[in-house]
Structures are given as structure tokens and as C-alpha cells.
Design a protein around this motif. Structure first.
Motif, PDB file in Angstrom:
ATOM      1  N   THR A   1      34.398  47.579 -34.249  1.00  0.00           N
ATOM      2  CA  THR A   1      34.023  48.960 -34.579  1.00  0.00           C
ATOM      3  C   THR A   1      35.015  49.934 -33.967  1.00  0.00           C
ATOM      4  O   THR A   1      35.453  50.899 -34.612  1.00  0.00           O
ATOM      5  N   PHE A   2      35.408  49.687 -32.740  1.00  0.00           N
ATOM      6  CA  PHE A   2      36.391  50.538 -32.074  1.00  0.00           C
ATOM      7  C   PHE A   2      37.711  50.547 -32.827  1.00  0.00           C
ATOM      8  O   PHE A   2      38.282  51.613 -33.080  1.00  0.00           O
ATOM      9  N   ARG A   3      38.225  49.370 -33.207  1.00  0.00           N
ATOM     10  CA  ARG A   3      39.513  49.290 -33.911  1.00  0.00           C
ATOM     11  C   ARG A   3      39.458  50.040 -35.238  1.00  0.00           C
ATOM     12  O   ARG A   3      40.416  50.690 -35.640  1.00  0.00           O
ATOM     13  N   THR A   4      38.319  49.969 -35.934  1.00  0.00           N
ATOM     14  CA  THR A   4      38.153  50.703 -37.190  1.00  0.00           C
ATOM     15  C   THR A   4      38.277  52.207 -36.939  1.00  0.00           C
ATOM     16  O   THR A   4      38.929  52.926 -37.701  1.00  0.00           O
ATOM     17  N   LYS A   5      37.669  52.682 -35.862  1.00  0.00           N
ATOM     18  CA  LYS A   5      37.740  54.109 -35.525  1.00  0.00           C
ATOM     19  C   LYS A   5      39.159  54.520 -35.134  1.00  0.00           C
ATOM     20  O   LYS A   5      39.605  55.625 -35.454  1.00  0.00           O
ATOM     21  N   VAL A   6      39.877  53.649 -34.444  1.00  0.00           N
ATOM     22  CA  VAL A   6      41.262  53.946 -34.063  1.00  0.00           C
ATOM     23  C   VAL A   6      42.115  54.116 -35.314  1.00  0.00           C
ATOM     24  O   VAL A   6      42.891  55.072 -35.430  1.00  0.00           O
ATOM     25  N   VAL A   7      41.958  53.205 -36.267  1.00  0.00           N
ATOM     26  CA  VAL A   7      42.735  53.270 -37.505  1.00  0.00           C
ATOM     27  C   VAL A   7      42.355  54.504 -38.320  1.00  0.00           C
ATOM     28  O   VAL A   7      43.224  55.254 -38.767  1.00  0.00           O
ATOM     29  N   SER A   8      41.065  54.736 -38.494  1.00  0.00           N
ATOM     30  CA  SER A   8      40.632  55.877 -39.315  1.00  0.00           C
ATOM     31  C   SER A   8      40.991  57.212 -38.662  1.00  0.00           C
ATOM     32  O   SER A   8      41.230  58.201 -39.358  1.00  0.00           O
ATOM     33  N   GLY A   9      41.058  57.248 -37.337  1.00  0.00           N
ATOM     34  CA  GLY A   9      41.434  58.462 -36.627  1.00  0.00           C
ATOM     35  C   GLY A   9      42.930  58.627 -36.450  1.00  0.00           C
ATOM     36  O   GLY A   9      43.392  59.629 -35.908  1.00  0.00           O
ATOM     37  N   ASN A  10      43.695  57.634 -36.900  1.00  0.00           N
ATOM     38  CA  ASN A  10      45.154  57.655 -36.773  1.00  0.00           C
ATOM     39  C   ASN A  10      45.574  57.991 -35.340  1.00  0.00           C
ATOM     40  O   ASN A  10      46.441  58.825 -35.100  1.00  0.00           O
ATOM     41  N   LEU A  11      44.938  57.326 -34.377  1.00  0.00           N
ATOM     42  CA  LEU A  11      45.191  57.591 -32.962  1.00  0.00           C
ATOM     43  C   LEU A  11      46.517  56.965 -32.511  1.00  0.00           C
ATOM     44  O   LEU A  11      46.915  55.912 -33.018  1.00  0.00           O
TER      45      LEU A  11
END
Length: 90
Positions: free
Chosen positions: A38-48
Motif C-alpha cells: 500500500t505504501f509503495r502504491t502511494k509513493v508511485v501515485s504521489g510521484n514522491l
């Protein structure tokens, strides 16, 4: 508290943050995650801004460059509970 001395390997993330003298600097804070996927998905979607990512047999970790906002990096890691307990007992 973790003291890091960048001696070999991928050291730029550490050595580039060192001051010109021998003083100590605050480099990063770490957070343990309950769910890596879930964290990795958020990192990708947030373009962090991921600057370092890796894994061993017992931990997955990732550094995000938060220096413009916080003044330091933020490290996130994931370990299964049994591995975490093993580390705590060391």
C-alpha cells in the motif's frame, strides 16, 4: 539512534549530506510501515522523490528526499513482526 559512516557502496546519499568539517548532522528519520505494498502504491501515485530503495532477506526500505520541506530525508521500512522482534532482541 543510528550512526552512519559512509565508507563504501552507495554512499552518496550519506556523504553528500556531510558538512565540510567533522561535525555530526541529522540525516534522516525512520518509520516502520505496517503494509509495504500500500505504501509503495502511494509513493508511485504521489510521484514522491525516491533517492534510495532496497531490500534484504528481512527488511524492505526506501528513502524519500524531504529536504526541501523538512530539512532531511525520511526512511520507511517494512519487516515482518518476527524479524522486527529479532532486531529488538539484538
Amino acid at each position: 539512534i543510528e550512526l552512519i559512516q559512509p565508507l563504501g557502496g552507495m554512499t552518496e546519499i550519506y556523504s553528500d549530506a556531510l558538512p565540510p568539517d567533522d561535525s555530526l548532522v541529522f540525516h534522516h528519520v525512520n518509520f516502520r510501515l505496517p503494509d509495504w505494498d500500500t505504501f509503495r502504491t502511494k509513493v508511485v501515485s504521489g510521484n514522491l522523490p525516491v533517492v534510495l530503495e532496497g531490500a534484504t532477506d528481512f527488511v524492505k526500505y526506501l528513502y524519500i528526499d524531504e529536504r526541501p520541506i523538512l530539512g532531511h530525508y525520511v526512511e520507511y521500512c517494512f519487516m515482518e513482526d518476527d524479524k522486527w522482534q529479532m532486531m529488538r532482541n539484538m
